[in-house]
Design an enzyme around this catalytic site. Sequence first.
Site, PDB file in Angstrom:
ATOM      1  N   LYS A 137     -10.466  -0.896  10.357  1.00  0.00           N
ATOM      2  CA  LYS A 137     -10.512  -2.086   9.493  1.00  0.00           C
ATOM      3  C   LYS A 137     -10.777  -3.347  10.301  1.00  0.00           C
ATOM      4  CE  LYS A 137      -7.370  -0.070   6.099  1.00  0.00           C
ATOM      5  NZ  LYS A 137      -8.141   0.296   4.913  1.00  0.00           N
ATOM      6  N   CYS A 187      -4.801   2.463  -3.755  1.00  0.00           N
ATOM      7  CA  CYS A 187      -3.573   2.980  -3.115  1.00  0.00           C
ATOM      8  C   CYS A 187      -2.449   1.956  -3.164  1.00  0.00           C
ATOM      9  CB  CYS A 187      -3.822   3.402  -1.672  1.00  0.00           C
ATOM     10  SG  CYS A 187      -4.937   4.792  -1.557  1.00  0.00           S
ATOM     11  N   GLN A 213      -4.651  -5.298   6.779  1.00  0.00           N
ATOM     12  CA  GLN A 213      -5.646  -6.186   6.163  1.00  0.00           C
ATOM     13  C   GLN A 213      -5.666  -7.578   6.783  1.00  0.00           C
ATOM     14  OE1 GLN A 213      -7.907  -5.204   4.174  1.00  0.00           O
ATOM     15  NE2 GLN A 213      -7.093  -3.202   3.643  1.00  0.00           N
ATOM     16  N   ASP A 247       2.913  -4.684   8.087  1.00  0.00           N
ATOM     17  CA  ASP A 247       1.703  -3.869   7.967  1.00  0.00           C
ATOM     18  C   ASP A 247       0.515  -4.827   8.033  1.00  0.00           C
ATOM     19  OD1 ASP A 247      -0.545  -2.618   6.987  1.00  0.00           O
ATOM     20  OD2 ASP A 247       0.416  -1.786   5.206  1.00  0.00           O
ATOM     21  N   HIS A 258       0.867  -1.173   0.000  1.00  0.00           N
ATOM     22  CA  HIS A 258       0.000   0.000   0.000  1.00  0.00           C
ATOM     23  C   HIS A 258       0.910   1.233   0.000  1.00  0.00           C
ATOM     24  CE1 HIS A 258      -2.778   2.972   1.774  1.00  0.00           C
ATOM     25  NE2 HIS A 258      -3.764   2.165   1.411  1.00  0.00           N
TER      26      HIS A 258
END
Length: 417
Positions: free
Chosen positions: A240, A378, A217, A214, A137
């Site tokens: 999220k 993104c 997600q 990261d 991202h």
Amino acid sequence: MSTPVSYYFLAEGCSYFDVHAIRRDFPILAQRVNGYPLVWLDNAATTQKPWAVIDRLSSFYAHENSNIHRGAHQLARQATEAFEAARETVARFLGAPSSNTIVFVRGTTEAINLVAQTWGRQEVGAGDEIVITYLEHHSNLVPWQMLAAEKGAKLLAAPVDDTGQVMFDRYVSLLTPRTRLVAFAHVSNALGTVLPVREMTAAAHAAGARVLIDGAQAVAHMPVDVTTLDADFYTFSGHKVFGPTGIGVLYGKPEVLTAMPPWHGGGSMIRDVTLERATYQDPPARFEAGTASIAAAIALGAALDYLDRLGVANVARYEHELLAYATGAMLTVPGLRLIGTAQEKASVLSFVLNGHHPDEIGTALDRHGFAVRSGHHCALPILRRFGLDATVRSSLAMYNTRDEVDRLVMALSRLTG
Ligand code: PMP
């Protein structure tokens, strides 16, 4: 007040997960949009909120509102306790060794910028290397570009194969004694690829590099244990994972956080201050300058408690089956090409449809109550890797159903037919 969920019922062929009971916990899912029942398939952008989160936010403002840490009165103590209890919840949820390893930030983007501008500025020098992947991202790309430009360091990206999985050998070949940091997604937001994060972390450590994962997600879709992963940093955003916007988490290993300089100055991040200089608190306070998103942090704790009650492993199992079902169903749509077909995937179905621009599909679906995303998500480098600058992305969460997938497939088939 929160509607209790009952989850060990038979639903959609699953004996461990009652998706319809869960849906009743999310008031927005009962809404109609453009005259049709809302089908929320934009979970990679943000997730919907259960009553447990909505109620926690409003009860904080109705009964407990106060600034934290610096008041001697009853509500200040109560708010501080609730805020710190949320930090403990996050630590437990991530398998972190202590709540002192949990820094509250605005979201994943802020967490990564914090690491780049504190740890990065201290530890990365001219000629050093930072390794990322093509899947990142922009939030896990641009902060490293900025740091590399400032320091005269090099930014290298591990390529992916035609399924959208990182080419592990090529990744390992990028790791050298100059590699200071490796930063990669746990799950790609554009393709849904689940990266082999444990193996990638071990390889980076063997080369002497630190690792940032990261997890934006990942956390809503699978169990995460930062201790098992051995991540030096792990980041995610509250919104999220069924929590509010404006709150997120940076986990850092204790010895790494302790050695890091502060980022923003002000508020109660100081231990002492004179007109000439300041000394700083230990982590996490050192990194939490200014008034925090207090209610949002507390409500994030409620979101994680809610998820915990359902069982993240149950969620992962249910979603895995739903994604497999959806993948098969989508492939029956004439002219549909799935972008991202890795063996290990979570949540995301990214696709293009012959003869139709992704925006056109997004708009057509919206008219029928479907919320999907069209665009670059993104993550332009990975789309360009597939010769595209946009896809349609539908992204699943634990409250989506086979029936919704069937309706999506029917709507897409009508478009092409
Ligand atoms: N990383 C990934 C993988 C993401 O999916 C996102 C959000 N789309 C981000 C980082 C940025 O998250 P936020 O906007 O909440 O800071």
